[in-house]
Design an enzyme around this catalytic site. Structure first.
Site, PDB file in Angstrom:
ATOM      1  N   ASP A  11       0.827  -1.202   0.000  1.00 29.25           N
ATOM      2  CA  ASP A  11       0.000   0.000   0.000  1.00 29.25           C
ATOM      3  C   ASP A  11       0.865   1.256   0.000  1.00 29.25           C
ATOM      4  O   ASP A  11       0.596   2.219   0.714  1.00 29.25           O
ATOM      5  CB  ASP A  11      -0.953  -0.008   1.199  1.00 29.25           C
ATOM      6  CG  ASP A  11      -2.158  -0.894   0.941  1.00 29.25           C
ATOM      7  OD1 ASP A  11      -2.548  -1.023  -0.228  1.00 29.25           O
ATOM      8  OD2 ASP A  11      -2.685  -1.472   1.895  1.00 29.25           O
ATOM      9  N   LYS A  33      -0.647  -8.365  -2.307  1.00 31.32           N
ATOM     10  CA  LYS A  33      -1.973  -7.878  -1.891  1.00 31.32           C
ATOM     11  C   LYS A  33      -2.052  -6.377  -2.109  1.00 31.32           C
ATOM     12  O   LYS A  33      -1.225  -5.611  -1.604  1.00 31.32           O
ATOM     13  CB  LYS A  33      -2.245  -8.184  -0.417  1.00 31.32           C
ATOM     14  CG  LYS A  33      -3.664  -7.782   0.012  1.00 31.32           C
ATOM     15  CD  LYS A  33      -3.862  -7.851   1.514  1.00 31.32           C
ATOM     16  CE  LYS A  33      -3.363  -6.617   2.225  1.00 31.32           C
ATOM     17  NZ  LYS A  33      -4.341  -5.499   2.202  1.00 31.32           N
ATOM     18  N   LYS A  62     -12.519  -5.254   0.042  1.00 30.67           N
ATOM     19  CA  LYS A  62     -13.532  -5.330   1.104  1.00 30.67           C
ATOM     20  C   LYS A  62     -14.873  -4.743   0.651  1.00 30.67           C
ATOM     21  O   LYS A  62     -15.460  -3.877   1.315  1.00 30.67           O
ATOM     22  CB  LYS A  62     -13.040  -4.624   2.373  1.00 30.67           C
ATOM     23  CG  LYS A  62     -11.792  -5.262   2.987  1.00 30.67           C
ATOM     24  CD  LYS A  62     -11.411  -4.568   4.294  1.00 30.67           C
ATOM     25  CE  LYS A  62     -10.200  -5.221   4.942  1.00 30.67           C
ATOM     26  NZ  LYS A  62      -8.939  -4.968   4.211  1.00 30.67           N
ATOM     27  N   ILE A  66     -25.091  -3.037  -1.478  1.00 31.84           N
ATOM     28  CA  ILE A  66     -26.228  -3.882  -1.821  1.00 31.84           C
ATOM     29  C   ILE A  66     -25.767  -4.943  -2.825  1.00 31.84           C
ATOM     30  O   ILE A  66     -24.776  -4.743  -3.549  1.00 31.84           O
ATOM     31  CB  ILE A  66     -27.402  -3.053  -2.386  1.00 31.84           C
ATOM     32  CG1 ILE A  66     -27.011  -2.349  -3.691  1.00 31.84           C
ATOM     33  CG2 ILE A  66     -27.887  -2.031  -1.349  1.00 31.84           C
ATOM     34  CD1 ILE A  66     -28.184  -1.680  -4.388  1.00 31.84           C
ATOM     35  N   THR A 116      -8.868  -7.135  12.078  1.00 35.03           N
ATOM     36  CA  THR A 116      -7.887  -7.393  13.147  1.00 35.03           C
ATOM     37  C   THR A 116      -7.552  -6.145  13.948  1.00 35.03           C
ATOM     38  O   THR A 116      -6.845  -6.230  14.950  1.00 35.03           O
ATOM     39  CB  THR A 116      -6.593  -7.997  12.564  1.00 35.03           C
ATOM     40  OG1 THR A 116      -6.116  -7.167  11.504  1.00 35.03           O
ATOM     41  CG2 THR A 116      -6.849  -9.400  12.035  1.00 35.03           C
ATOM     42  N   ARG A 176       2.592 -10.557  12.755  1.00 32.83           N
ATOM     43  CA  ARG A 176       3.830  -9.902  13.143  1.00 32.83           C
ATOM     44  C   ARG A 176       4.853 -10.957  13.537  1.00 32.83           C
ATOM     45  O   ARG A 176       4.528 -11.883  14.280  1.00 32.83           O
ATOM     46  CB  ARG A 176       3.592  -8.952  14.342  1.00 32.83           C
ATOM     47  CG  ARG A 176       2.703  -7.750  14.007  1.00 32.83           C
ATOM     48  CD  ARG A 176       3.375  -6.793  13.043  1.00 32.83           C
ATOM     49  NE  ARG A 176       2.587  -5.613  12.755  1.00 32.83           N
ATOM     50  CZ  ARG A 176       1.755  -5.496  11.731  1.00 32.83           C
ATOM     51  NH1 ARG A 176       1.587  -6.510  10.908  1.00 32.83           N
ATOM     52  NH2 ARG A 176       1.094  -4.370  11.523  1.00 32.83           N
ATOM     53  N   GLN A 185      -2.575  -3.033  15.140  1.00 28.61           N
ATOM     54  CA  GLN A 185      -3.246  -4.322  15.187  1.00 28.61           C
ATOM     55  C   GLN A 185      -3.446  -4.756  16.636  1.00 28.61           C
ATOM     56  O   GLN A 185      -2.541  -4.620  17.462  1.00 28.61           O
ATOM     57  CB  GLN A 185      -2.407  -5.372  14.442  1.00 28.61           C
ATOM     58  CG  GLN A 185      -2.101  -5.029  12.991  1.00 28.61           C
ATOM     59  CD  GLN A 185      -3.335  -5.090  12.106  1.00 28.61           C
ATOM     60  OE1 GLN A 185      -4.372  -5.571  12.508  1.00 28.61           O
ATOM     61  NE2 GLN A 185      -3.210  -4.595  10.889  1.00 28.61           N
ATOM     62  N   ARG A 206       3.828  -4.204   6.770  1.00 32.02           N
ATOM     63  CA  ARG A 206       4.868  -3.372   7.361  1.00 32.02           C
ATOM     64  C   ARG A 206       6.119  -4.116   7.821  1.00 32.02           C
ATOM     65  O   ARG A 206       7.223  -3.566   7.687  1.00 32.02           O
ATOM     66  CB  ARG A 206       4.264  -2.550   8.510  1.00 32.02           C
ATOM     67  CG  ARG A 206       3.413  -1.381   8.007  1.00 32.02           C
ATOM     68  CD  ARG A 206       2.593  -0.739   9.109  1.00 32.02           C
ATOM     69  NE  ARG A 206       1.398  -1.525   9.403  1.00 32.02           N
ATOM     70  CZ  ARG A 206       0.428  -1.120  10.217  1.00 32.02           C
ATOM     71  NH1 ARG A 206       0.518   0.060  10.820  1.00 32.02           N
ATOM     72  NH2 ARG A 206      -0.631  -1.870  10.426  1.00 32.02           N
TER      73      ARG A 206
END
Length: 225
Positions: A11, A33, A62, A66, A116, A176, A185, A206
Site C-alpha cells: 500500500d 496484496k 472489502k 447492496i 484485526t 507480526r 493491530q 509493514r
C-alpha cells in the site's frame, strides 16, 4: 501447499516504489496484496503494472454494498484477473452469493469477518454483542453457507474455523514476527502460528515493506515457514 503462502501487502503511495519493492522480494513471497489505498491511488493501471512482477494479485477491496452493486463491482474487475478478492461478510448472505456468482472463474472470493484492528470493546461500541472470536465464527458459518471460497480472520480464530470448514481458504492478516511491532493491530500472531493453525494465505505488510532491509525481512519470515 508448496507455494509460499506470504502475500506482501503493498500500500505504498508511489507506484514505482511499490513495483520496485515487489520485484526485490518476489523470490521470497507468494503473491501481492493490493488494498484500498493502492487501488484508490492507482486504479486498474496500477494493478496491471504490478501484474508484470509475475505473482498472483490479491485485491483487498472489502466490497460491502447492496448485492447488485457488489456484483457489478466484481464484474468490473474481471479484466484485472485477481486471484483473490475480499468482500465483507457483514453484507449478508445475498450479497455474498451474488459476489461469488459474479466473480471470475479463477478468482477466490473471501469474506472479511472481524477486522484485526477491532477488539471486544470496539464491537460493543457498534452494537455487536459478541466477542471477536464468536463473531468471526458466526460470520464464517454464514460465508460457508453462501458458497464463498473462504474468509479473512485473525490468527486467533483460524484454527477453530479450519476445524469446521476443512476445505476452506483462510486469509490471515495482522501478522507480526515474534520480535515485530504490533502497531495498530490488536489481535496478532506470528506467521508460523497462523500457518500451523490452518491459514492458506499470510498477509504481511509493514514487517517487510517498512523494514530497513525488506529482502532480508522477507527471507527471515520465509525461513520460519
Amino acid at each position: 501447499m508448496n507455494r509460499n503462502p506470504v502475500y506482501l501487502a503493498l500500500d505504498l503511495p508511489r507506484l514505482d516504489a511499490a513495483e520496485a519493492l515487489a520485484r526485490k522480494v518476489s523470490g521470497h513471497i507468494g503473491g501481492i496484496k493490493l488494498g484500498l489505498e493502492f487501488f484508490c491511488a492507482h486504479g486498474h493501471h496500477g494493478v496491471h503494472e504490478l501484474h508484470k512482477v509475475g505473482l498472483p494479485i490479491f485485491l483487498d477491496l472489502k466490497l460491502h454494498d447492496i448485492p447488485n452493486t457488489v456484483a457489478g463491482a466484481m464484474q468490473a474487475i474481471h479484466v484485472l484477473q485477481p486471484s483473490i478478492v475480499t468482500i465483507h461478510a457483514a453484507g449478508g448472505r445475498a450479497m455474498m452469493e451474488d459476489a461469488k456468482a459474479a466473480a471470475g472463474e479463477n478468482c477466490k472470493v473471501v469474506a472479511v469477518t472481524v477486522l484485526t484492528s477491532l477488539d471486544g470493546d470496539d464491537l460493543s461500541a457498534i452494537g455487536v454483542n459478541a466477542n471477536p472470536y464468536d463473531q468471526a465464527l458466526r460470520l464464517a458459518d454464514l460465508a460457508h453457507s453462501a458458497g464463498l471460497d473462504g474468509i479473512v480472520c485473525s490468527g486467533h480464530e483460524v484454527g477453530a474455523v479450519h476445524k469446521q470448514w476443512k476445505d476452506g481458504y483462510f486469509v490471515v492478516p495482522g501478522l507480526r514476527p515474534a520480535d515485530g511491532k504490533v502497531g495498530d493491530q490488536k489481535r496478532t500472531v506470528t506467521p508460523r502460528e497462523a500457518r500451523d493453525a490452518g491459514a492458506s494465505v499470510l498477509v504481511i505488510g509493514r514487517p517487510i515493506s517498512r523494514a530497513e532491509d525488506p529482502l532480508a525481512a522477507a527471507k527471515a519470515i520465509e525461513a520460519t515457514l
